[in-house]
Design a protein around this motif. Sequence first.
Motif, PDB file in Angstrom:
ATOM      1  N   LYS A  87       0.824  -1.390   0.288  1.00  0.00           N
ATOM      2  CA  LYS A  87       0.298  -0.149   0.062  1.00  0.00           C
ATOM      3  C   LYS A  87       1.082   1.286   0.101  1.00  0.00           C
ATOM      4  N   GLU A  88       1.968   1.287   1.641  1.00  0.00           N
ATOM      5  CA  GLU A  88       2.842   2.135   1.054  1.00  0.00           C
ATOM      6  C   GLU A  88       4.139   2.627  -0.664  1.00  0.00           C
ATOM      7  N   SER A  89       4.131   1.102  -1.086  1.00  0.00           N
ATOM      8  CA  SER A  89       4.752   1.421  -2.270  1.00  0.00           C
ATOM      9  C   SER A  89       3.139   2.427  -3.721  1.00  0.00           C
ATOM     10  N   ILE A  90       2.262   1.816  -3.384  1.00  0.00           N
ATOM     11  CA  ILE A  90       1.408   2.064  -4.352  1.00  0.00           C
ATOM     12  C   ILE A  90       1.433   4.174  -4.496  1.00  0.00           C
ATOM     13  N   GLU A  91       1.163   3.863  -3.198  1.00  0.00           N
ATOM     14  CA  GLU A  91       0.888   5.415  -2.761  1.00  0.00           C
ATOM     15  C   GLU A  91       1.915   6.500  -3.163  1.00  0.00           C
ATOM     16  N   MET A 108       5.515   9.030 -16.733  1.00  0.00           N
ATOM     17  CA  MET A 108       6.324   8.568 -15.733  1.00  0.00           C
ATOM     18  C   MET A 108       6.598   7.335 -16.088  1.00  0.00           C
ATOM     19  N   VAL A 109       7.548   6.885 -16.132  1.00  0.00           N
ATOM     20  CA  VAL A 109       8.498   6.215 -16.004  1.00  0.00           C
ATOM     21  C   VAL A 109       8.411   4.320 -15.563  1.00  0.00           C
ATOM     22  N   MET A 110       8.013   4.040 -15.436  1.00  0.00           N
ATOM     23  CA  MET A 110       7.576   2.577 -14.372  1.00  0.00           C
ATOM     24  C   MET A 110       8.378   1.104 -14.807  1.00  0.00           C
ATOM     25  N   ALA A 111       9.301   0.342 -13.972  1.00  0.00           N
ATOM     26  CA  ALA A 111       9.817  -1.006 -14.082  1.00  0.00           C
ATOM     27  C   ALA A 111       9.276  -2.188 -12.968  1.00  0.00           C
ATOM     28  N   PRO A 112       8.619  -2.554 -12.933  1.00  0.00           N
ATOM     29  CA  PRO A 112       8.253  -2.740 -11.993  1.00  0.00           C
ATOM     30  C   PRO A 112       9.351  -3.363 -11.141  1.00  0.00           C
ATOM     31  N   GLY A 113       9.009  -4.272  -9.745  1.00  0.00           N
ATOM     32  CA  GLY A 113      10.763  -4.414  -9.398  1.00  0.00           C
ATOM     33  C   GLY A 113      10.586  -5.910  -9.396  1.00  0.00           C
ATOM     34  N   HIS A 114      11.667  -6.317  -9.215  1.00  0.00           N
ATOM     35  CA  HIS A 114      11.867  -7.648  -8.302  1.00  0.00           C
ATOM     36  C   HIS A 114      10.803  -8.376  -7.661  1.00  0.00           C
ATOM     37  N   PRO A 115      10.453  -9.304  -7.805  1.00  0.00           N
ATOM     38  CA  PRO A 115       8.913 -10.185  -6.271  1.00  0.00           C
ATOM     39  C   PRO A 115       9.723 -10.506  -6.087  1.00  0.00           C
ATOM     40  N   MET A 117       0.780  -7.378  -9.441  1.00  0.00           N
ATOM     41  CA  MET A 117       1.503  -6.841 -10.590  1.00  0.00           C
ATOM     42  C   MET A 117       0.537  -5.893 -10.605  1.00  0.00           C
ATOM     43  N   ILE A 118      -0.105  -6.728 -11.928  1.00  0.00           N
ATOM     44  CA  ILE A 118      -1.774  -6.136 -12.016  1.00  0.00           C
ATOM     45  C   ILE A 118      -2.446  -5.259 -11.364  1.00  0.00           C
ATOM     46  N   ASP A 119      -2.657  -6.358 -10.205  1.00  0.00           N
ATOM     47  CA  ASP A 119      -3.514  -4.647  -8.993  1.00  0.00           C
ATOM     48  C   ASP A 119      -3.186  -3.646  -9.154  1.00  0.00           C
ATOM     49  N   GLY A 120      -1.260  -4.143  -9.175  1.00  0.00           N
ATOM     50  CA  GLY A 120      -0.800  -2.449  -8.691  1.00  0.00           C
ATOM     51  C   GLY A 120      -1.009  -1.670  -9.650  1.00  0.00           C
ATOM     52  N   LEU A 121      -1.003  -1.936 -10.720  1.00  0.00           N
ATOM     53  CA  LEU A 121      -0.559  -1.323 -11.859  1.00  0.00           C
ATOM     54  C   LEU A 121      -2.036  -0.571 -12.832  1.00  0.00           C
ATOM     55  N   THR A 122      -2.580  -1.586 -12.066  1.00  0.00           N
ATOM     56  CA  THR A 122      -4.290  -1.079 -12.669  1.00  0.00           C
ATOM     57  C   THR A 122      -5.274   0.147 -11.507  1.00  0.00           C
ATOM     58  N   GLU A 123      -4.613   0.130 -10.130  1.00  0.00           N
ATOM     59  CA  GLU A 123      -4.890   1.171  -9.282  1.00  0.00           C
ATOM     60  C   GLU A 123      -4.393   2.256  -9.641  1.00  0.00           C
ATOM     61  N   LEU A 124      -2.586   2.623 -10.368  1.00  0.00           N
ATOM     62  CA  LEU A 124      -1.812   3.266 -10.535  1.00  0.00           C
ATOM     63  C   LEU A 124      -2.256   3.743 -12.177  1.00  0.00           C
ATOM     64  N   ALA A 125      -3.000   2.973 -12.819  1.00  0.00           N
ATOM     65  CA  ALA A 125      -3.607   3.958 -14.551  1.00  0.00           C
ATOM     66  C   ALA A 125      -4.454   4.261 -13.725  1.00  0.00           C
ATOM     67  N   GLU A 126      -5.539   3.959 -13.054  1.00  0.00           N
ATOM     68  CA  GLU A 126      -6.248   4.780 -12.902  1.00  0.00           C
ATOM     69  C   GLU A 126      -6.338   5.840 -11.824  1.00  0.00           C
ATOM     70  N   HIS A 127      -5.077   5.756 -11.704  1.00  0.00           N
ATOM     71  CA  HIS A 127      -4.735   7.335 -11.382  1.00  0.00           C
ATOM     72  C   HIS A 127      -4.554   7.957 -12.230  1.00  0.00           C
ATOM     73  N   ALA A 128      -3.184   7.765 -13.270  1.00  0.00           N
ATOM     74  CA  ALA A 128      -2.732   7.971 -13.890  1.00  0.00           C
ATOM     75  C   ALA A 128      -3.952   9.238 -15.193  1.00  0.00           C
TER      76      ALA A 128
END
Length: 279
Positions: A86-90, A108-115, A128-139
């Motif tokens: 959650k902290e990362s997404i914020e 914004m360039v984004m390279a999801p890190g190593h899991p 990863m997809i859930d996080g990127l989807t939330e960020l895409a909505e914010h974008a």
Amino acid sequence: MKLSFFTGSMSMYPLEKSFELAAECGFEGIEICGIRPHAYAPDLKNGDIVNLMKLSKDYKMPIIGFEPYQAPHPYNIMYERADWRKESIEYFKTALEMTAAMGAGNFMVMAPGHPGFGRDVDDKWKMMIDGLTELAEHAEKVNATIVLETVTPWESSMIITSDDIVRTRRAVNSPNVKGMLDLVAAITNAEPPSEYFEKLGKDMHHLHLVDGHIDGEDHLMAGDGDMPFREILEMIEGYGYEGYCSLEHFEEYRMDPILFNKKAVRMIRELQAEIAADK
């Protein structure tokens, strides 16, 4: 194509030095690396954005994109701990807001890190997809674009090929998520750079114009690695790419980043002149 300066190699200097050097070398834009002491996203939100925009205006150097600090930690949208995730997404939401503040529609360039290892493949993919989807909505909300960047296999196991970008974009399904090419990612993953142009088409949104070796993640200037760089430039031109190409160097040339950045842009300009003369 247009050349853009990347500030990551200049972290030992004040941020203004990057703008000064970019203007002196004739770059057409600047890509901001979001690391302290320059442009860490929370610092920008707390007021540093004012100075950043003043530098852009004073040096007549448009900011074309933002690459926030993200790897290998402390921010990762695939952390197993929910509070860290959650902290990362914020954090990335803040970075998107600052990206938009740098100019309408900026990326914004984004390279999801190593899991990390020992993880279930479906679990880390879903995170990863859930996080990127939330960020895409914010974008979409703040009018910014997320540009997915592939990395070398030493840096991640998630988005390292053009196919990974295609699959991720389909899963997120947002008009504000695009893709880009980092030439070092291509060579270290044994993939022709042309695959990115072929598969992303009009959604090939950015390019890191660097040389490299097949067995390492260093981002080198043209001629210092294994790539046929004149042919690389001809390929980019052949696809009609009109976006920005950043010379994304970090600390490979730490002994004097000013002199080596000057040399790097000179090498590119000389190759471009050769290509033009042979037409």
